[in-house]
Design a protein around this motif. Sequence first.
Motif, mmCIF file in Angstrom:
data_model
loop_
_atom_site.group_PDB
_atom_site.id
_atom_site.type_symbol
_atom_site.label_atom_id
_atom_site.label_comp_id
_atom_site.label_asym_id
_atom_site.label_seq_id
_atom_site.Cartn_x
_atom_site.Cartn_y
_atom_site.Cartn_z
ATOM 1 N N ASP A 192 37.997 52.602 37.978
ATOM 2 C CA ASP A 192 39.099 53.355 37.304
ATOM 3 C C ASP A 192 39.252 52.117 35.610
ATOM 4 O O ASP A 192 40.087 50.550 36.181
ATOM 5 N N PRO A 193 38.815 52.810 34.582
ATOM 6 C CA PRO A 193 39.235 52.078 33.025
ATOM 7 C C PRO A 193 40.767 51.312 33.411
ATOM 8 O O PRO A 193 40.447 50.494 32.260
ATOM 9 N N ALA A 194 41.729 52.184 33.779
ATOM 10 C CA ALA A 194 42.714 51.349 33.506
ATOM 11 C C ALA A 194 43.440 49.753 35.207
ATOM 12 O O ALA A 194 44.367 49.786 34.751
ATOM 13 N N THR A 195 42.347 49.740 35.829
ATOM 14 C CA THR A 195 42.299 48.288 36.204
ATOM 15 C C THR A 195 42.460 47.476 35.659
ATOM 16 O O THR A 195 41.728 46.707 34.705
ATOM 17 N N PRO A 196 43.680 45.920 35.983
ATOM 18 C CA PRO A 196 43.617 45.102 35.161
ATOM 19 C C PRO A 196 42.641 44.211 35.213
ATOM 20 O O PRO A 196 41.737 44.214 36.488
ATOM 21 N N LEU A 197 41.899 43.915 34.140
ATOM 22 C CA LEU A 197 40.487 43.247 34.489
ATOM 23 C C LEU A 197 40.665 42.169 35.317
ATOM 24 O O LEU A 197 39.868 41.904 36.688
ATOM 25 N N LEU A 198 41.426 41.183 36.048
ATOM 26 C CA LEU A 198 42.060 40.454 36.840
ATOM 27 C C LEU A 198 41.814 41.251 38.364
ATOM 28 O O LEU A 198 40.540 39.872 39.524
ATOM 29 N N TRP A 199 42.474 41.595 38.492
ATOM 30 C CA TRP A 199 41.565 42.439 39.718
ATOM 31 C C TRP A 199 39.954 43.703 40.115
ATOM 32 O O TRP A 199 39.378 42.928 40.556
ATOM 33 N N VAL A 200 39.610 43.764 38.370
ATOM 34 C CA VAL A 200 37.752 43.954 39.039
ATOM 35 C C VAL A 200 37.638 42.276 39.113
ATOM 36 O O VAL A 200 36.450 41.768 40.040
ATOM 37 N N LEU A 201 37.711 41.363 37.723
ATOM 38 C CA LEU A 201 37.375 39.741 38.016
ATOM 39 C C LEU A 201 37.566 39.068 40.064
ATOM 40 O O LEU A 201 36.411 38.827 40.546
ATOM 41 N N ARG A 202 38.570 39.023 40.329
ATOM 42 C CA ARG A 202 39.157 38.855 41.723
ATOM 43 C C ARG A 202 38.129 39.594 42.928
ATOM 44 O O ARG A 202 37.478 39.129 43.743
ATOM 45 N N ASP A 203 38.717 40.419 42.875
ATOM 46 C CA ASP A 203 38.124 42.303 44.193
ATOM 47 C C ASP A 203 37.024 42.699 43.416
ATOM 48 O O ASP A 203 36.163 42.536 44.903
ATOM 49 N N SER A 204 36.600 43.354 42.535
ATOM 50 C CA SER A 204 35.245 44.050 42.476
ATOM 51 C C SER A 204 33.563 42.716 42.318
ATOM 52 O O SER A 204 32.683 43.264 42.661
ATOM 53 N N LEU A 205 34.250 41.641 42.017
ATOM 54 C CA LEU A 205 33.215 40.779 41.541
ATOM 55 C C LEU A 205 33.642 39.188 42.226
ATOM 56 O O LEU A 205 32.295 38.038 42.020
ATOM 57 N N GLY A 206 34.168 38.856 42.379
ATOM 58 C CA GLY A 206 34.309 38.129 44.290
ATOM 59 C C GLY A 206 34.402 36.532 42.859
ATOM 60 O O GLY A 206 34.427 35.656 43.818
ATOM 61 N N LEU A 207 35.374 36.799 41.810
ATOM 62 C CA LEU A 207 34.979 35.330 41.417
ATOM 63 C C LEU A 207 36.834 35.264 41.260
ATOM 64 O O LEU A 207 37.880 35.712 40.560
ATOM 65 N N THR A 208 37.291 34.297 41.748
ATOM 66 C CA THR A 208 37.992 34.035 42.285
ATOM 67 C C THR A 208 39.345 33.238 41.867
ATOM 68 O O THR A 208 39.973 32.023 42.220
ATOM 69 N N GLY A 209 38.934 32.165 40.763
ATOM 70 C CA GLY A 209 39.270 30.897 40.207
ATOM 71 C C GLY A 209 39.698 31.780 38.975
ATOM 72 O O GLY A 209 40.614 30.554 38.645
ATOM 73 N N THR A 210 40.041 32.604 38.337
ATOM 74 C CA THR A 210 41.353 33.726 37.960
ATOM 75 C C THR A 210 42.491 33.916 38.497
ATOM 76 O O THR A 210 41.786 34.353 39.489
ATOM 77 N N LYS A 211 43.001 33.508 38.478
ATOM 78 C CA LYS A 211 44.160 32.865 39.546
ATOM 79 C C LYS A 211 45.548 34.697 39.113
ATOM 80 O O LYS A 211 45.958 34.459 38.158
ATOM 81 N N PHE A 212 45.901 35.077 40.117
ATOM 82 C CA PHE A 212 47.840 35.564 40.108
ATOM 83 C C PHE A 212 48.665 34.855 40.203
ATOM 84 O O PHE A 212 49.090 33.903 40.965
ATOM 85 N N GLY A 213 49.205 35.295 39.023
ATOM 86 C CA GLY A 213 50.699 34.171 38.794
ATOM 87 C C GLY A 213 52.206 35.204 39.146
ATOM 88 O O GLY A 213 52.342 35.927 40.228
ATOM 89 N N CYS A 214 52.779 35.793 38.148
ATOM 90 C CA CYS A 214 53.455 36.709 37.992
ATOM 91 C C CYS A 214 53.518 38.434 37.404
ATOM 92 O O CYS A 214 54.074 38.700 38.003
ATOM 93 N N GLY A 215 52.063 37.857 37.257
ATOM 94 C CA GLY A 215 51.605 39.832 36.363
ATOM 95 C C GLY A 215 52.628 40.206 35.857
ATOM 96 O O GLY A 215 51.732 41.550 35.556
ATOM 97 N N MET A 216 53.061 39.928 35.128
ATOM 98 C CA MET A 216 53.697 39.875 34.154
ATOM 99 C C MET A 216 53.095 39.265 32.305
ATOM 100 O O MET A 216 53.647 39.965 30.911
ATOM 101 N N ALA A 217 52.249 38.623 33.098
ATOM 102 C CA ALA A 217 51.196 38.016 31.216
ATOM 103 C C ALA A 217 52.129 36.897 30.719
ATOM 104 O O ALA A 217 52.179 36.628 29.812
ATOM 105 N N LEU A 218 53.535 36.389 31.875
ATOM 106 C CA LEU A 218 54.078 35.014 31.014
ATOM 107 C C LEU A 218 53.633 33.255 31.407
ATOM 108 O O LEU A 218 54.279 32.757 30.286
ATOM 109 N N CYS A 219 53.207 33.733 32.856
ATOM 110 C CA CYS A 219 52.629 32.273 33.770
ATOM 111 C C CYS A 219 51.519 31.371 32.926
ATOM 112 O O CYS A 219 51.329 30.454 33.490
ATOM 113 N N GLY A 220 50.168 32.191 33.155
ATOM 114 C CA GLY A 220 49.525 31.991 32.013
ATOM 115 C C GLY A 220 48.137 31.505 33.247
ATOM 116 O O GLY A 220 47.350 31.014 33.285
#
Length: 77
Positions: free
Chosen positions: A16-44
């Motif tokens: 879905d084009p509205a899917t956040p890139l973070l979840w595309v990287l982690r779930d669709s492409l298997g790249l887990t180096g990019t981490k989930f932190g706060c989910g609000m673009a605050l922590c980096g």
Amino acid sequence: MTSFALNGKPVEVDVDPATPLLWVLRDSLGLTGTKFGCGMALCGACTVHLDGKAIRSCVAPVSRFVSKHVTTTTGLS
């Protein structure tokens, strides 16, 4: 299909084009180096480079990346 360059290589994802890139990287492409932190673009924790500029991937829809260059932490030398 959404196409963009990821760490110097072309990729295509069927999400879905509205899917956040973070979840595309982690779930669709298997790249887990990019981490989930706060989910609000605050922590980096989810920061990637979009055409050389740092952005928070947890709030950026994958549609924003069409035909662009994305670099993750695993793509840095």
